[in-house]
Design a protein around this motif. Sequence first.
Motif, PDB file in Angstrom:
ATOM      1  N   VAL A 105      15.785  -0.933 -45.824  1.00  0.00           N
ATOM      2  CA  VAL A 105      14.727  -1.862 -46.237  1.00  0.00           C
ATOM      3  C   VAL A 105      14.569  -1.869 -47.752  1.00  0.00           C
ATOM      4  CG1 VAL A 105      12.248  -2.329 -46.173  1.00  0.00           C
ATOM      5  CG2 VAL A 105      13.448  -1.688 -44.068  1.00  0.00           C
ATOM      6  N   ARG A 106      14.522  -3.052 -48.299  1.00  0.00           N
ATOM      7  CA  ARG A 106      14.111  -3.257 -49.691  1.00  0.00           C
ATOM      8  C   ARG A 106      12.911  -4.181 -49.638  1.00  0.00           C
ATOM      9  NH1 ARG A 106      14.712  -1.696 -55.258  1.00  0.00           N
ATOM     10  NH2 ARG A 106      13.688  -3.364 -56.401  1.00  0.00           N
ATOM     11  N   LEU A 107      11.756  -3.690 -50.093  1.00  0.00           N
ATOM     12  CA  LEU A 107      10.554  -4.517 -50.055  1.00  0.00           C
ATOM     13  C   LEU A 107      10.723  -5.755 -50.931  1.00  0.00           C
ATOM     14  CD1 LEU A 107       7.587  -1.970 -50.276  1.00  0.00           C
ATOM     15  CD2 LEU A 107       8.485  -3.099 -48.244  1.00  0.00           C
ATOM     16  N   PRO A 108      10.210  -6.892 -50.491  1.00  0.00           N
ATOM     17  CA  PRO A 108      10.225  -8.088 -51.329  1.00  0.00           C
ATOM     18  C   PRO A 108       9.090  -8.010 -52.350  1.00  0.00           C
ATOM     19  CG  PRO A 108       9.054  -8.559 -49.299  1.00  0.00           C
ATOM     20  CD  PRO A 108       9.532  -7.126 -49.194  1.00  0.00           C
ATOM     21  N   TRP A 109       8.993  -9.035 -53.199  1.00  0.00           N
ATOM     22  CA  TRP A 109       7.774  -9.189 -53.968  1.00  0.00           C
ATOM     23  C   TRP A 109       6.644  -9.530 -53.003  1.00  0.00           C
ATOM     24  CZ3 TRP A 109      11.073 -11.961 -57.968  1.00  0.00           C
ATOM     25  CH2 TRP A 109      11.179 -11.189 -59.140  1.00  0.00           C
ATOM     26  N   ILE A 110       5.538  -8.837 -53.120  1.00  0.00           N
ATOM     27  CA  ILE A 110       4.395  -9.056 -52.235  1.00  0.00           C
ATOM     28  C   ILE A 110       3.203  -9.447 -53.102  1.00  0.00           C
ATOM     29  CG2 ILE A 110       2.853  -8.031 -50.528  1.00  0.00           C
ATOM     30  CD1 ILE A 110       5.151  -5.995 -49.974  1.00  0.00           C
ATOM     31  N   TYR A 111       2.624 -10.598 -52.806  1.00  0.00           N
ATOM     32  CA  TYR A 111       1.473 -11.100 -53.558  1.00  0.00           C
ATOM     33  C   TYR A 111       0.229 -10.972 -52.682  1.00  0.00           C
ATOM     34  CZ  TYR A 111       5.297 -13.719 -55.842  1.00  0.00           C
ATOM     35  OH  TYR A 111       6.464 -14.095 -56.467  1.00  0.00           O
ATOM     36  N   TRP A 112      -0.824 -10.349 -53.228  1.00  0.00           N
ATOM     37  CA  TRP A 112      -2.122 -10.428 -52.568  1.00  0.00           C
ATOM     38  C   TRP A 112      -3.211 -10.529 -53.618  1.00  0.00           C
ATOM     39  CZ3 TRP A 112      -0.168  -5.504 -49.963  1.00  0.00           C
ATOM     40  CH2 TRP A 112      -0.238  -4.412 -50.818  1.00  0.00           C
ATOM     41  N   GLU A 113      -4.364 -10.999 -53.232  1.00  0.00           N
ATOM     42  CA  GLU A 113      -5.452 -11.262 -54.173  1.00  0.00           C
ATOM     43  C   GLU A 113      -6.672 -10.405 -53.834  1.00  0.00           C
ATOM     44  OE1 GLU A 113      -6.456 -15.297 -54.984  1.00  0.00           O
ATOM     45  OE2 GLU A 113      -4.421 -16.036 -54.621  1.00  0.00           O
ATOM     46  N   TYR A 114      -7.351  -9.960 -54.881  1.00  0.00           N
ATOM     47  CA  TYR A 114      -8.635  -9.278 -54.708  1.00  0.00           C
ATOM     48  C   TYR A 114      -9.405  -9.340 -56.018  1.00  0.00           C
ATOM     49  CZ  TYR A 114      -5.909  -5.283 -56.620  1.00  0.00           C
ATOM     50  OH  TYR A 114      -5.105  -4.472 -57.379  1.00  0.00           O
ATOM     51  N   THR A 115     -10.624  -8.819 -56.029  1.00  0.00           N
ATOM     52  CA  THR A 115     -11.414  -8.729 -57.245  1.00  0.00           C
ATOM     53  C   THR A 115     -11.530  -7.266 -57.658  1.00  0.00           C
ATOM     54  OG1 THR A 115     -13.423  -8.706 -55.901  1.00  0.00           O
ATOM     55  CG2 THR A 115     -12.727 -10.824 -56.794  1.00  0.00           C
ATOM     56  N   TYR A 116     -11.801  -7.038 -58.934  1.00  0.00           N
ATOM     57  CA  TYR A 116     -11.791  -5.673 -59.460  1.00  0.00           C
ATOM     58  C   TYR A 116     -12.800  -4.770 -58.758  1.00  0.00           C
ATOM     59  CZ  TYR A 116     -16.188  -6.319 -62.002  1.00  0.00           C
ATOM     60  OH  TYR A 116     -17.512  -6.512 -62.313  1.00  0.00           O
ATOM     61  N   ASN A 117     -13.872  -5.352 -58.204  1.00  0.00           N
ATOM     62  CA  ASN A 117     -14.915  -4.554 -57.559  1.00  0.00           C
ATOM     63  C   ASN A 117     -14.725  -4.453 -56.046  1.00  0.00           C
ATOM     64  OD1 ASN A 117     -15.434  -7.237 -57.105  1.00  0.00           O
ATOM     65  ND2 ASN A 117     -17.629  -7.134 -57.501  1.00  0.00           N
ATOM     66  N   LYS A 118     -13.569  -4.880 -55.538  1.00  0.00           N
ATOM     67  CA  LYS A 118     -13.280  -4.784 -54.110  1.00  0.00           C
ATOM     68  C   LYS A 118     -12.120  -3.833 -53.818  1.00  0.00           C
ATOM     69  CE  LYS A 118     -16.280  -7.670 -52.216  1.00  0.00           C
ATOM     70  NZ  LYS A 118     -17.244  -7.230 -51.188  1.00  0.00           N
ATOM     71  N   VAL A 119     -11.852  -2.902 -54.725  1.00  0.00           N
ATOM     72  CA  VAL A 119     -10.821  -1.882 -54.501  1.00  0.00           C
ATOM     73  C   VAL A 119     -11.370  -0.526 -54.922  1.00  0.00           C
ATOM     74  CG1 VAL A 119      -8.846  -3.422 -54.775  1.00  0.00           C
ATOM     75  CG2 VAL A 119      -9.807  -2.307 -56.787  1.00  0.00           C
ATOM     76  N   ASP A 120     -10.723   0.534 -54.462  1.00  0.00           N
ATOM     77  CA  ASP A 120     -11.080   1.874 -54.903  1.00  0.00           C
ATOM     78  C   ASP A 120      -9.823   2.570 -55.417  1.00  0.00           C
ATOM     79  OD1 ASP A 120      -9.666   2.623 -52.621  1.00  0.00           O
ATOM     80  OD2 ASP A 120     -11.460   3.069 -51.446  1.00  0.00           O
TER      81      ASP A 120
END
Length: 527
Positions: A268-283
């Motif tokens: 397996v070679r991972l593809p480019w993966i795009y996801w979206e979030y806001t700075y205050n929705k991650v830890d």
Amino acid sequence: MKLVLVNIYPSNTIARYLLSCYILKAYLDSHFVGNCQLSVQVLNFSNSADTLKISEKIIRHNPDAIGYSCYIWNIEKVLDLSRNLKERDRFIHILGGPEISQEKVALLPDAGNDEYLVIGEGEKTLLNLVLYLVEKKKGGNHKVPAGVIECGNVGSEYIPNMDRLVDLDDIPSIYLNGVIDETLYSRQQAFLETTRGCPYRCKYCVYHKNLPSGSFYSIKRVCDEMEYLIVEKKIVALRILDSVFTHDISRAKRIVEHLIDLKTRDDVRLPWIYWEYTYNKVDSEFIQMTALLKYKDGILNTNQTKPLNRSQIYSDILKDYSVINCVGVQSFCKEALRAVGRPIIEQSAFKCFFDSVNKNNIALKVDMILGLPFETYDSYFQGLEYFLPFFKDTDHILNIHRLQMLPGSDLEKISDRCGINYSLQAPHTVFSTNTFPEEALNYATKLTGLLFRIVNSPLRGMFFKAKEDSGLSYLNFLEKIYDQAAKDDELRNSELICQEFIDDDYWNDRSFRDIPSEWLIKNLLNE
């Protein structure tokens, strides 16, 4: 009844399809299993394709009804296409998607009998419309279903469809069930929806679809689809379409865990993966997990890549990161953020986020919007003055868009109050606001295009050093480079200088040819 669903995709994408029509086909097919009353086929066309040729291909399929997924990049082509088809034969036309709203009906040319608008979430509404049309063909006398506008029926009352999809697994997987031809995505780009809806109600956006809450595909369904696409079909890019991928952070981590597991496999070679979030929705844990998906440690491609006169964002600058974290910032102007219903940027939390991101060496693609209500020329560049230092010694991508007025958005409803002047034709670009006159907005767009050209290239390190050596603000430094271009024999006839209006189409593509790296290097070094 034969229904042809028409996907018209942007000509500048590597994907030659849209997700929407295939999801609709999968849902309709599941309700007409073994029933000959409905046949659904999806046709894909580029928005640069000739309208007449598209019409001829559709007519050859001899449909009873034609459905169009309408977006900002294809609505003008859709209207041109439907107009052409109306002149040649009588079909039922069904328009749906983000560009279609109650307000849109008054702007549709020649809207009349046999034309229907599907408002909002499409699956259940389109199913009900198809059932209505089948019965109507038999001579039945039923009411137009909720969520549908019948354009030629002046006396019909529009009733919103409140019967929404709660469990998205009710839609069969277009990949696992073979609904979509695999030649469209195998070893190419694939799209994946893991949730639907949005926790925010930004006035410039319609992604929330006015849904009271989000709905979800099961974790197992998502992981099975990712494994199929990545392991079996070896896609090169996976674009996750969720508005905020980390809205349910524990759920997002479970998906990332599966990707980490896939990465450990030898085949397996991972593809480019795009996801979206806001700075205050991650830890910090999510950021650390994202870092495990990289293929190298200590990546700094902007310092190790030769600058070319073409975009190098994906080919060079983001090489080996795997994940491209798209983060919506939009503006640093408090008045602008309040006006569009966005939370105010908390600078201490914002700095902590960037410190963690840079410490873990992951790549961001940061979204901002130029031209929001209450934004001014000064406040926009003051925001960049604060923000740009976070890009030094990183491979983050600056992704600024000129504001567009989406039909049906809350911002459209208050546009007069905010003095927003915009194009009624897609892409509905904003020309001016009460606080941002047209001349100032056009000039800010040119300076932004220049900034985009330099910072999103291997010239980034040279740009920051030259700016610091100059002792100027970022605004004054950009103005200085722009003035040099305007006086230079090589660039005074460039699009940057000569065109009164440019937008992000120019920034993302033509600017790299319009403003050569050799000229920029010479002027950044003051040679």
